[in-house]
Design a protein around this motif. Structure first.
Motif, PDB file in Angstrom:
ATOM      1  N   LEU A   1       0.704  -1.157   0.031  1.00  0.00           N
ATOM      2  CA  LEU A   1       0.157  -0.157  -0.039  1.00  0.00           C
ATOM      3  C   LEU A   1       0.848   1.437  -0.061  1.00  0.00           C
TER       4      LEU A   1
ATOM      5  N   CYS B   1      -2.092   3.380  -9.806  1.00  0.00           N
ATOM      6  CA  CYS B   1      -2.930   4.385 -10.120  1.00  0.00           C
ATOM      7  C   CYS B   1      -2.612   5.890  -9.589  1.00  0.00           C
TER       8      CYS B   1
ATOM      9  N   ARG C   1       4.423   3.597  -4.678  1.00  0.00           N
ATOM     10  CA  ARG C   1       4.277   2.141  -5.705  1.00  0.00           C
ATOM     11  C   ARG C   1       3.194   1.823  -6.462  1.00  0.00           C
ATOM     12  N   GLN C   2       2.107   3.022  -6.044  1.00  0.00           N
ATOM     13  CA  GLN C   2       0.721   2.711  -6.586  1.00  0.00           C
ATOM     14  C   GLN C   2       0.936   3.027  -8.253  1.00  0.00           C
TER      15      GLN C   2
END
Length: 152
Positions: free
Chosen positions: A11, A18, A15-16
């Motif tokens: 999380l 989106c 690193r997301q």
């Protein structure tokens, strides 16, 4: 099937995918804004014009498919483009349910000014064209995968 390893903190914001897509989208569209302003276009309207410069006339249904947009999203943009004189909208005589969108002479002539925009964007980004082509190919694969995952 191999196990998916998302690292120690799946999380973590940085690193997301989106998050990166969202920031990149806002930032790149921000580069377009001052370039499109003299043409009287917003970025979404520019995308519509790009589709129409490829082929005109086009049905609203065809434009929606090309732009991955909903008719309710596209309709106000088309009304605005018609109001500023870049397109006309008219019902298909053979099928009254189909609305056809056609470039006006002013809309067609706008293309010569718009052709300068991609060059200015590449200059502003300071990236190699090959890097942007690779990014485009990767994003196209992401879109295809997300579309497949979203299909009923």
């Amino acid at each position: 099937m191999t196990a998916i390893d998302l690292g120690e903190d799946p999380l973590a914001l940085e690193r997301q995918v989106c998050f990166a897509l969202s920031v990149a989208s806002r930032t790149v569209i921000g580069i377009y804004r001052p370039l499109l302003e003299p043409l009287g276009l917003t970025h979404p309207q520019y995308l519509v014009m790009l589709a129409l410069w490829e082929r005109s006339p086009r049905s609203v249904r065809d434009l929606c498919q090309a732009l991955h947009a909903e008719p309710a999203t596209l309709s106000p943009m088309l009304k605005r483009l018609e109001a500023i004189g870049y397109v006309t909208r008219e019902r298909n005589r053979a099928d009254e349910r189909e609305l056809s969108v056609t470039l006006t002479p002013e809309g067609r002539s706008l293309r010569s000014e718009a052709e300068k925009i991609p060059y200015r964007v590449v200059e502003t980004l300071g990236m190699e064209v090959s890097e942007l082509q690779e990014l485009h190919a990767a994003l196209t694969r992401v879109i295809a995968a997300a579309t497949r995952a979203d299909a009923p």
